[in-house]
Design an enzyme around this catalytic site. Structure first.
Site, PDB file in Angstrom:
ATOM      1  N   GLY A 235      94.163  39.823  49.052  1.00  5.27           N
ATOM      2  CA  GLY A 235      94.262  39.162  50.360  1.00  5.27           C
ATOM      3  C   GLY A 235      95.734  38.890  50.643  1.00  5.27           C
ATOM      4  O   GLY A 235      96.095  37.949  51.353  1.00  5.27           O
TER       5      GLY A 235
ATOM      6  N   ALA B 161      98.025  40.257  52.414  1.00  2.00           N
ATOM      7  CA  ALA B 161      98.663  40.418  53.726  1.00  2.00           C
ATOM      8  C   ALA B 161      98.321  39.274  54.676  1.00  2.00           C
ATOM      9  O   ALA B 161      98.736  39.272  55.830  1.00  2.00           O
ATOM     10  CB  ALA B 161      98.245  41.755  54.337  1.00  2.00           C
TER      11      ALA B 161
ATOM     12  N   GLY C 140      97.555  35.058  55.935  1.00  2.00           N
ATOM     13  CA  GLY C 140      98.376  33.881  56.206  1.00  2.00           C
ATOM     14  C   GLY C 140      98.818  33.168  54.934  1.00  2.00           C
ATOM     15  O   GLY C 140      99.947  32.672  54.850  1.00  2.00           O
ATOM     16  N   ILE C 141      97.942  33.071  53.957  1.00  6.10           N
ATOM     17  CA  ILE C 141      98.337  32.506  52.654  1.00  6.10           C
ATOM     18  C   ILE C 141      98.973  33.598  51.802  1.00  6.10           C
ATOM     19  O   ILE C 141      99.994  33.382  51.150  1.00  6.10           O
ATOM     20  CB  ILE C 141      97.100  31.948  51.901  1.00  6.10           C
ATOM     21  CG1 ILE C 141      96.482  30.781  52.660  1.00  6.10           C
ATOM     22  CG2 ILE C 141      97.485  31.512  50.492  1.00  6.10           C
ATOM     23  CD1 ILE C 141      95.103  30.372  52.167  1.00  6.10           C
TER      24      ILE C 141
ATOM     25  N   ASP D 128      95.143  44.271  49.725  1.00  4.59           N
ATOM     26  CA  ASP D 128      94.449  43.777  50.918  1.00  4.59           C
ATOM     27  C   ASP D 128      93.717  44.969  51.514  1.00  4.59           C
ATOM     28  O   ASP D 128      93.956  46.119  51.122  1.00  4.59           O
ATOM     29  CB  ASP D 128      95.455  43.181  51.940  1.00  4.59           C
ATOM     30  CG  ASP D 128      94.790  42.171  52.892  1.00  4.59           C
ATOM     31  OD1 ASP D 128      93.836  42.561  53.594  1.00  4.59           O
ATOM     32  OD2 ASP D 128      95.232  41.020  52.938  1.00  4.59           O
TER      33      ASP D 128
ATOM     34  N   ASN E 281      87.567  30.043  50.696  1.00  7.00           N
ATOM     35  CA  ASN E 281      86.572  29.004  50.979  1.00  7.00           C
ATOM     36  C   ASN E 281      85.207  29.591  51.299  1.00  7.00           C
ATOM     37  O   ASN E 281      85.134  30.737  51.759  1.00  7.00           O
ATOM     38  CB  ASN E 281      87.053  28.178  52.180  1.00  7.00           C
ATOM     39  CG  ASN E 281      87.877  26.990  51.740  1.00  7.00           C
ATOM     40  OD1 ASN E 281      87.531  26.307  50.773  1.00  7.00           O
ATOM     41  ND2 ASN E 281      88.963  26.723  52.464  1.00  7.00           N
TER      42      ASN E 281
ATOM     43  N   ASP F 119      94.851  19.781  47.464  1.00  6.87           N
ATOM     44  CA  ASP F 119      94.378  18.400  47.601  1.00  6.87           C
ATOM     45  C   ASP F 119      95.308  17.449  46.849  1.00  6.87           C
ATOM     46  O   ASP F 119      95.592  16.336  47.303  1.00  6.87           O
ATOM     47  CB  ASP F 119      92.937  18.271  47.077  1.00  6.87           C
ATOM     48  CG  ASP F 119      91.986  19.169  47.843  1.00  6.87           C
ATOM     49  OD1 ASP F 119      92.052  19.178  49.090  1.00  6.87           O
ATOM     50  OD2 ASP F 119      91.189  19.889  47.211  1.00  6.87           O
TER      51      ASP F 119
ATOM     52  N   HIS G 296      86.184  20.846  46.784  1.00  8.85           N
ATOM     53  CA  HIS G 296      87.180  21.074  47.834  1.00  8.85           C
ATOM     54  C   HIS G 296      86.526  21.183  49.205  1.00  8.85           C
ATOM     55  O   HIS G 296      86.564  22.235  49.848  1.00  8.85           O
ATOM     56  CB  HIS G 296      88.012  22.325  47.518  1.00  8.85           C
ATOM     57  CG  HIS G 296      89.035  22.614  48.578  1.00  8.85           C
ATOM     58  ND1 HIS G 296      90.127  21.799  48.802  1.00  8.85           N
ATOM     59  CD2 HIS G 296      89.108  23.599  49.507  1.00  8.85           C
ATOM     60  CE1 HIS G 296      90.816  22.274  49.817  1.00  8.85           C
ATOM     61  NE2 HIS G 296      90.232  23.365  50.267  1.00  8.85           N
TER      62      HIS G 296
HETATM   63  N1  LIG Z   1      91.493  26.425  48.432  1.00 10.14           N
HETATM   64  C1  LIG Z   1      92.211  25.893  49.382  1.00 10.14           C
HETATM   65  O1  LIG Z   1      92.733  24.796  49.249  1.00 10.14           O
HETATM   66  C2  LIG Z   1      92.444  26.656  50.659  1.00 10.14           C
HETATM   67  C3  LIG Z   1      93.475  26.279  51.532  1.00 10.14           C
HETATM   68  C4  LIG Z   1      93.687  27.010  52.680  1.00 10.14           C
HETATM   69  C5  LIG Z   1      92.880  28.111  52.973  1.00 10.14           C
HETATM   70  N2  LIG Z   1      91.893  28.451  52.117  1.00 10.14           N
HETATM   71  C6  LIG Z   1      91.042  29.618  52.369  1.00 10.14           C
HETATM   72  O2  LIG Z   1      91.774  30.801  52.049  1.00 10.14           O
HETATM   73  C7  LIG Z   1      91.212  31.908  52.772  1.00 10.14           C
HETATM   74  C8  LIG Z   1      92.310  32.741  53.409  1.00 10.14           C
HETATM   75  O3  LIG Z   1      92.989  32.003  54.392  1.00 10.14           O
HETATM   76  P1  LIG Z   1      94.182  32.678  55.252  1.00 10.14           P
HETATM   77  O4  LIG Z   1      94.685  31.647  56.154  1.00 10.14           O
HETATM   78  O5  LIG Z   1      95.110  33.402  54.353  1.00 10.14           O
HETATM   79  O6  LIG Z   1      93.324  33.763  56.096  1.00 10.14           O
HETATM   80  P2  LIG Z   1      93.886  35.101  56.786  1.00 10.14           P
HETATM   81  O7  LIG Z   1      92.810  35.601  57.669  1.00 10.14           O
HETATM   82  O8  LIG Z   1      95.232  34.859  57.370  1.00 10.14           O
HETATM   83  O9  LIG Z   1      94.073  36.091  55.559  1.00 10.14           O
HETATM   84  C9  LIG Z   1      93.001  36.561  54.815  1.00 10.14           C
HETATM   85  C10 LIG Z   1      93.337  37.945  54.300  1.00 10.14           C
HETATM   86  O10 LIG Z   1      92.233  38.398  53.532  1.00 10.14           O
HETATM   87  C11 LIG Z   1      92.126  39.789  53.764  1.00 10.14           C
HETATM   88  N3  LIG Z   1      90.823  40.285  53.371  1.00 10.14           N
HETATM   89  C12 LIG Z   1      89.644  40.232  54.041  1.00 10.14           C
HETATM   90  N4  LIG Z   1      88.704  40.870  53.317  1.00 10.14           N
HETATM   91  C13 LIG Z   1      89.291  41.305  52.186  1.00 10.14           C
HETATM   92  C14 LIG Z   1      88.839  42.027  51.061  1.00 10.14           C
HETATM   93  N5  LIG Z   1      87.578  42.433  50.925  1.00 10.14           N
HETATM   94  N6  LIG Z   1      89.725  42.316  50.091  1.00 10.14           N
HETATM   95  C15 LIG Z   1      91.011  41.914  50.192  1.00 10.14           C
HETATM   96  N7  LIG Z   1      91.500  41.235  51.249  1.00 10.14           N
HETATM   97  C16 LIG Z   1      90.645  40.939  52.216  1.00 10.14           C
HETATM   98  C17 LIG Z   1      92.411  39.938  55.269  1.00 10.14           C
HETATM   99  O11 LIG Z   1      92.720  41.280  55.591  1.00 10.14           O
HETATM  100  C18 LIG Z   1      93.569  38.974  55.436  1.00 10.14           C
HETATM  101  O12 LIG Z   1      94.806  39.620  55.253  1.00 10.14           O
HETATM  102  C19 LIG Z   1      90.248  31.292  53.761  1.00 10.14           C
HETATM  103  O13 LIG Z   1      88.930  31.417  53.264  1.00 10.14           O
HETATM  104  C20 LIG Z   1      90.641  29.830  53.800  1.00 10.14           C
HETATM  105  O14 LIG Z   1      89.589  28.986  54.177  1.00 10.14           O
HETATM  106  C21 LIG Z   1      91.663  27.747  50.981  1.00 10.14           C
HETATM  107  O1  LIG Z   2      90.658  23.311  55.685  1.00 12.96           O
HETATM  108  C1  LIG Z   2      90.500  24.520  55.515  1.00 12.96           C
HETATM  109  O2  LIG Z   2      89.627  25.164  56.072  1.00 12.96           O
HETATM  110  C2  LIG Z   2      91.446  25.249  54.617  1.00 12.96           C
HETATM  111  C3  LIG Z   2      91.642  24.586  53.294  1.00 12.96           C
HETATM  112  O3  LIG Z   2      90.454  24.401  52.589  1.00 12.96           O
HETATM  113  C4  LIG Z   2      92.427  23.313  53.380  1.00 12.96           C
HETATM  114  O4  LIG Z   2      92.055  22.345  52.730  1.00 12.96           O
HETATM  115  O5  LIG Z   2      93.449  23.298  54.088  1.00 12.96           O
END
Ligand SMILES: NC(=O)c1ccc[n+]([C@@H]2O[C@H](COP(=O)([O-])OP(=O)(O)OC[C@H]3O[C@@H](n4cnc5c(N)ncnc54)[C@H](O)[C@@H]3O)[C@@H](O)[C@H]2O)c1
Ligand SMILES: O=C(O)C[C@H](O)C(=O)O
Length: 352
Positions: free
Chosen positions: A47, A49, A51-52, A73, A158, A189, A216
């Site tokens: 993943g 490419a 936002g994270i 990705d 998530n 967190d 979480h």
């Molecule tokens: N654990 C935490 O504290 C926490 C915090 C923030 C976000 N998140 C979660 O992290 C995830 C990603 O968030 P984001 O903002 O980066 O989203 P995003 O949409 O910006 O990026 C997600 C990436 O995943 C890729 N992707 C989709 N399917 C895929 C696959 N099968 N194989 C590989 N890559 C794939 C997409 O192409 C994209 O580049 C979300 O589920 C978000 O809720 C968790």
């Molecule tokens: O809140 C969300 O959906 C993303 C992540 O789990 C967070 O805590 O920022």
């Protein structure tokens, strides 16, 4: 010497701008680069490419603990790889795009970090992401079971409360389950709790440490404010306000981003720090303790976040909850109630 320089030049000429090389070119490049590099670990971001994924990969590219960084990705990794590969830190970056390249992305990897999947929009809960992200995490974990079954896995996608049970169930089915290797990333967190608590006590957030246990999402996020370092006695009102702010911090970012996503930069920071702690543990460094959502028998639930000690095999010890005050005991029972449903949902998704 001259002949080998010429060979590298010829191989380099075959590289495309995304840094993709033929196997021979890549191996030679890695060996050549490795001469100037400190020894380190091979890490894959799935993943990469997103936002994270992008800022996380940037931080890992500059980590002295990483010698090879694989960026996977389903889209856009060639550009991200070309961009990061120009940074003059020692880690070698390789890009992999599309499911056909997942096996190569995972080959020989020590640590896999998974931020793949969709983020929330305002009005959604993390559980609303289950329908899309559960399948993504399942497929990626099937790849891990096949191609790097001994890797430590950090799961960010998530709903973490369910995606970690999904990963565990996939690995159990594949016969590769090692509960020490799968960690749900709750580090953000802790980062948030440290920041918000520091504002209240009036100290540098870098010296604050708040254990955050449970899971979480919403009420499952339970900061143990009675155990904060440096020790501080919060009023009932401060405790309630801080707890709610920490529990709702993800939603605060989702609302502020107004439909363009959820936390990415603070998450990348937290995930990179957490990944580095896992790598320090793998390298044999001692005394590494972090909060994470793992397979656990601290409560009646099969998964729970607490402080854990990280070592050469991943999670080497799960810390007990420690003494809880009345507020925390009551919050714990709410957290357990909600977590149970999310865990069962994850397990049943794979068992179906
Ligand atoms: N654990 C935490 O504290 C926490 C915090 C923030 C976000 N998140 C979660 O992290 C995830 C990603 O968030 P984001 O903002 O980066 O989203 P995003 O949409 O910006 O990026 C997600 C990436 O995943 C890729 N992707 C989709 N399917 C895929 C696959 N099968 N194989 C590989 N890559 C794939 C997409 O192409 C994209 O580049 C979300 O589920 C978000 O809720 C968790
Ligand atoms: O809140 C969300 O959906 C993303 C992540 O789990 C967070 O805590 O920022």
């Amino acid at each position: 010497m001259a002949a080998s320089a010429e060979r590298i030049r010829r191989l380099a000429a075959h590289l495309n701008p995304a840094g993709h090389a033929g196997q021979e070119g890549t191996l030679l490049m890695e060996r050549t680069r490795a001469r100037g590099a400190s020894s380190g670990f091979k890490v894959a971001v799935l993943g990469a490419a997103g936002g994270i994924g992008q800022p996380l990969s940037l931080l890992l590219k500059t980590s002295p603990l990483v010698s090879t960084l694989h960026l996977f990705d389903v889209v856009n990794t060639p550009g991200v790889t070309a961009d990061l590969s120009h940074i003059n830190s020692s880690a070698v970056v390789r890009g992999f795009v599309g499911n056909d390249q997942l096996p190569a992305a995972l080959d020989g990897v020590d640590l896999v970090v998974i931020p793949a999947g969709v983020p929330r929009k305002p009005g959604m809960t993390r559980d609303d992401l289950f329908n899309i992200n559960a399948g993504i995490v399942q497929k990626l974990c099937e790849g891990i079971a096949k191609h790097c079954p001994r890797a430590v896995v950090n799961i960010i996608s998530n709903p973490v409360n369910s995606t970690v049970p999904i990963a565990a169930e996939v690995f159990k089915r594949a016969g590769t389950w090692d509960p020490r290797k799968v960690l749900g990333v709750t580090a953000l967190d802790v980062v948030r709790a440290n920041t918000f608590v520091a504002e209240v006590i009036g100290v540098n957030p870098e010296i604050v440490d708040v254990p955050v246990v449970g899971g979480h999402a919403g009420v499952t996020i339970l900061p143990l404010l009675s155990q904060v370092t440096p020790s501080f006695s919060f009023s009932k009102e401060e405790t309630e306000k801080l707890t709610v702010r920490i529990q709702d911090a993800g939603t605060e970012v989702v609302q502020a981003k107004a439909g363009t996503g959820s936390a990415t930069l603070s998450m990348a920071y937290a995930a990179a720090k957490f990944a580095e702690q896992c790598l320090r543990g793998l390298s044999g460094e001692t005394g590494i303790v972090e909060c994470a959502y793992v397979s656990s028998d601290v409560t009646e639930l099969p998964f729970f976040a607490t402080k854990v000690r990280l070592g050469r095999s991943g999670v080497e010890e799960i810390h007990p909850l420690g003494p809880l005050n009345e507020f925390e005991r009551s919050a714990l029972s709410k957290a357990i109630g909600e977590l149970k449903g999310s865990i069962d949902k994850g397990l049943n998704f794979v068992r179906k």
